[in-house]
Design an enzyme around this catalytic site. Structure first.
Site, mmCIF file in Angstrom:
data_model
loop_
_atom_site.group_PDB
_atom_site.id
_atom_site.type_symbol
_atom_site.label_atom_id
_atom_site.label_comp_id
_atom_site.label_asym_id
_atom_site.label_seq_id
_atom_site.Cartn_x
_atom_site.Cartn_y
_atom_site.Cartn_z
ATOM 1 N N ASN A 132 0.001 -12.921 -2.574
ATOM 2 C CA ASN A 132 -1.330 -12.632 -2.707
ATOM 3 C C ASN A 132 -1.884 -12.235 -3.673
ATOM 4 O OD1 ASN A 132 -3.656 -11.155 -2.795
ATOM 5 N ND2 ASN A 132 -3.246 -9.801 -0.343
ATOM 6 N N ASN A 137 -9.903 -10.008 -2.386
ATOM 7 C CA ASN A 137 -10.526 -10.522 -2.104
ATOM 8 C C ASN A 137 -10.057 -11.272 -0.575
ATOM 9 O OD1 ASN A 137 -8.212 -12.139 -2.198
ATOM 10 N ND2 ASN A 137 -9.016 -14.023 -3.835
ATOM 11 N N ASP A 138 -9.114 -10.061 -0.028
ATOM 12 C CA ASP A 138 -8.143 -10.699 1.106
ATOM 13 C C ASP A 138 -9.401 -10.515 2.000
ATOM 14 O OD1 ASP A 138 -5.766 -10.436 -0.038
ATOM 15 O OD2 ASP A 138 -5.603 -8.221 0.644
ATOM 16 N N GLY A 157 -3.716 -12.433 3.537
ATOM 17 C CA GLY A 157 -3.899 -11.919 2.453
ATOM 18 C C GLY A 157 -3.203 -13.410 0.739
ATOM 19 N N ASP A 159 -3.392 -15.870 -1.646
ATOM 20 C CA ASP A 159 -4.453 -17.003 -2.189
ATOM 21 C C ASP A 159 -4.351 -16.979 -3.363
ATOM 22 O OD1 ASP A 159 -3.799 -14.874 -4.626
ATOM 23 O OD2 ASP A 159 -5.349 -13.236 -3.593
ATOM 24 N N ASP A 325 -4.803 -34.896 7.159
ATOM 25 C CA ASP A 325 -4.600 -34.017 8.853
ATOM 26 C C ASP A 325 -4.916 -35.176 9.928
ATOM 27 O OD1 ASP A 325 -3.272 -31.709 10.415
ATOM 28 O OD2 ASP A 325 -5.239 -31.553 10.704
ATOM 29 N N GLU A 354 -0.634 -38.169 8.537
ATOM 30 C CA GLU A 354 0.366 -37.548 9.276
ATOM 31 C C GLU A 354 -0.257 -37.852 10.557
ATOM 32 O OE1 GLU A 354 0.571 -33.464 11.729
ATOM 33 O OE2 GLU A 354 -1.709 -34.319 11.443
#
Length: 618
Positions: A132, A137-138, A157, A159, A325, A354
């Protein structure tokens, strides 16, 4: 020029005031792309009633859908110069409002960018759980879920700034490429931290930072000779995506009469010549989850949208690769077109898909120029796939201590006997774990000797190794008992309130514990050695059938050879050196880079139980 800018500004303000255009995507483009046409999505209340005109630009197509809030405008971009054009929206031959649209200059040699390859070691993080760096900006006013570090399935949190703050840690460890799970906005009310249910494809989630922060991450990594890989999701969007809540067309997503229908997850139906149509459709069109609407890549408007979006992010953020993905759940014709378009624009780029399957032939089907795919005239154009069969073997074989026909180290040997199935065996992603699997150190009960054997294999055999954050300090996690949050724990030291900081060495205050340091020191030593050992990157693999649960193989080229020995038995073993003359050639001596000890390879030598050796021959 000044008056033109004033006019464009006035038109822009006017359009915002009257809410004629709420969104335009891509938000801007580049003037000298190889792609010849650009599809611009215009979104606003009843915008489809307008006609369009762009001075000195050829509009090749305007598509209106059953939803009057959309216009898809295709323009010819050949010869378009850097600067701002005006898109005029007219009614009865009168301009009602105008929208400025910018074309930028590309970075020099952008199309020639070099993607990740087998010289790299990829480090996978979940950004919410790594570090974090920006406490402000959490949580964010524009997103539903707020930070709650006490909740294993909540947002914690971490980032982009936290990643930037610890790039020196990754560099020192020996990682050369970073794969972060998705960073685009995910506005689901719960479990949004994994960010695979994205709600805006042109916006970094504000709890991670801004688009500029992401661009800065790539820049800072490039300064350190590291590469940034974006986790891109083509198969599904999030249920809160703004286009899902106001669909452009009914067939933008796969719809089912009963509403939600979960995929049967049987990817084999994509190529099974005996598969029923109902099962094929059930895999490809079924939804991955209730919050993840399944996208219809056979819709040409959608396919163009996600193709341009992918190229936009490469160009904007200066990316070095994609991990895609759930690649094999997409419409296979559509995803092949998507992949080819990106690789045509960036021929030296790399994309790994994947393809979570448990048979080498089935995985090899999805790699570019596969002879298996050619049986039904299919070419995915996908450069790389993930080696899930090796992962399957790794998670069991180091608990199989005794020599057996099909257990222990023979599992690794058998995996590589099928390498002939892959068109490009060096472009395969290897891993012992990721964000969807139990932690490797959990499986092997935090045993450092087993970890060393696992990493010896991953880091010295063919392909591109990938590490999962925290494995290098012995992190644990069991999703079967405690859920996904347990395999996605916070990296210790990534938060100011943490009492212990595993980013710091054991000789620093509150740094790594003695046990953590042992894991870290081994990982760093091998990674740093690997970084400058080209024979490990591209050398041929020569393997010998494991006897007594001892696996021996060589990586070699015309100039150099490395002998790898993994003794997975409970007993010390002595190698009959004559058996390995084919690999040893005329070499007399070698240095085990793990212990720094010299070894005479002209005579038999011993290997301790449950240990590995990486012998650089001289």
């Amino acid at each position: 020029m000044k008056s033109t800018l004033i006019t464009l500004f006035f038109c822009f303000v006017f359009s915002l005031t009257h809410a004629q255009i709420e969104r335009i995507e891509p938000p801007f483009w580049w003037s000298d792309m190889n792609i010849g046409e650009l599809q611009i999505l215009c979104y606003g209340k009843d915008i489809a009633k307008y006609d369009l005109h762009i001075k000195d630009i050829t509009i090749s197509d305007v598509t209106r859908t059953e939803n009057p809030n959309y216009l898809f405008v295709t323009i010819d971009t050949k010869g378009v110069k850097t600067g701002t054009i005006s898109i005029d929206f007219t009614e009865n031959d009168k301009v009602v409002f105008s929208q400025p649209y910018e074309f930028r200059s590309r970075k020099e040699n952008s199309a020639k960018r070099k993607g990740f390859d087998s010289s790299d070691v990829m480090y996978l993080i979940m950004p919410d759980r790594f570090a974090n760096g920006n406490l402000k900006n959490d949580s964010h006013k524009d997103t539903a879920e707020k930070a709650d570090r006490s909740n294993p399935g909540g947002r914690h949190g971490g980032d982009i700034q936290g990643v930037i703050d610890h790039l020196d840690y990754l560099k020192d460890l020996g990682a050369t490429a970073l794969w972060s799970t998705p960073l685009l906005e995910d506005n689901e009310p719960a479990y949004s931290y994994h960010t695979y249910a994205q709600s805006d494809f042109y916006k970094i989630d504000p709890r991670y930072g801004t688009n500029e922060d992401y661009k800065r991450l790539a820049s800072e990594m490039h300064k350190k000779d590291m590469k940034l890989i974006m986790d891109y999701v083509t198969n599904h969007w999030g249920s809160k995506h703004w286009m899902i809540t106001d669909l452009p067309t009914k067939d933008w997503i796969h719809q089912w009469p009963e509403g939600f229908k979960r995929s049967n997850y049987r990817m084999t139906t994509q190529f099974d010549t005996n598969a029923s149509q109902v099962d094929s459709k059930g895999c490809m069109d079924g939804w991955f989850d209730t919050t993840m609407p399944d996208m219809n890549q056979s819709n040409p408007l959608l396919l163009k949208y996600i193709t341009q979006n992918a190229i936009w992010w490469i160009e904007y953020a200066d990316l070095d690769g994609f991990r895609v993905d759930t690649y094999s759940y997409n419409d296979k014709i559509g995803i092949a077109k998507w992949t080819k378009a990106i690789m045509d624009e960036y021929p030296n780029f790399n994309i790994v898909g994947e393809v979570w399957m448990h048979d080498q032939a089935q995985m090899a089907y999805w790699q570019k120029d596969s002879k298996i795919g050619a049986i039904d005239n299919y070419n995915s154009h996908l450069p790389s796939v993930m080696d899930f069969t090796l992962h399957d073997a790794i998670t069991v074989m180091f608990n199989e201590d005794e020599n057996a026909w099909d257990k222990g180290m023979i599992r690794a040997y058998d995996n590589f006997t099928n390498d002939f199935l892959y068109p490009d065996i060096n472009n395969i992603l290897l891993f012992s774990g990721n964000h969807d699997t139990n932690r490797i150190n959990e499986i092997y009960q935090e045993d450092i000797n087993t970890y060393k054997m696992v990493m010896t294999l991953i880091l010295t055999t063919r392909g591109i190794p990938q590490l999962y954050y925290g494995d290098e300090i012995g992190m644990l996690g069991n999703k079967d008992k405690k859920g996904d949050g347990d395999i996605r724990r916070d990296f210790p030291g990534g938060w100011p309130e943490d009492t212990q900081n595993a980013f710091l060495s054991s000789d620093q205050k509150n740094g790594r514990t003695e046990d953590q340091e042992a894991f870290h020191a081994f990982t760093k030593k091998v990674l740093q050695w690997r970084k400058n050992t080209k024979v490990i990157h591209t050398g041929k693999l020569l393997q010998f059938i494991p006897f007594d649960n001892v696996y021996v193989y060589f990586r070699h080229n015309a100039e150099k050879s490395v002998m790898v020995v993994i003794n997975n038995s409970l007993k010390n073993q002595e190698l009959d050196i004559n058996r390995f003359r084919e690999g040893l050639k005329s070499f007399k001596i070698g240095t085990d880079i793990i212990t720094d000890s010299n070894i005479n390879v002209t005579e038999n030598f011993g290997v301790a139980a449950k240990t590995s050796m990486i012998i650089e021959l001289k």
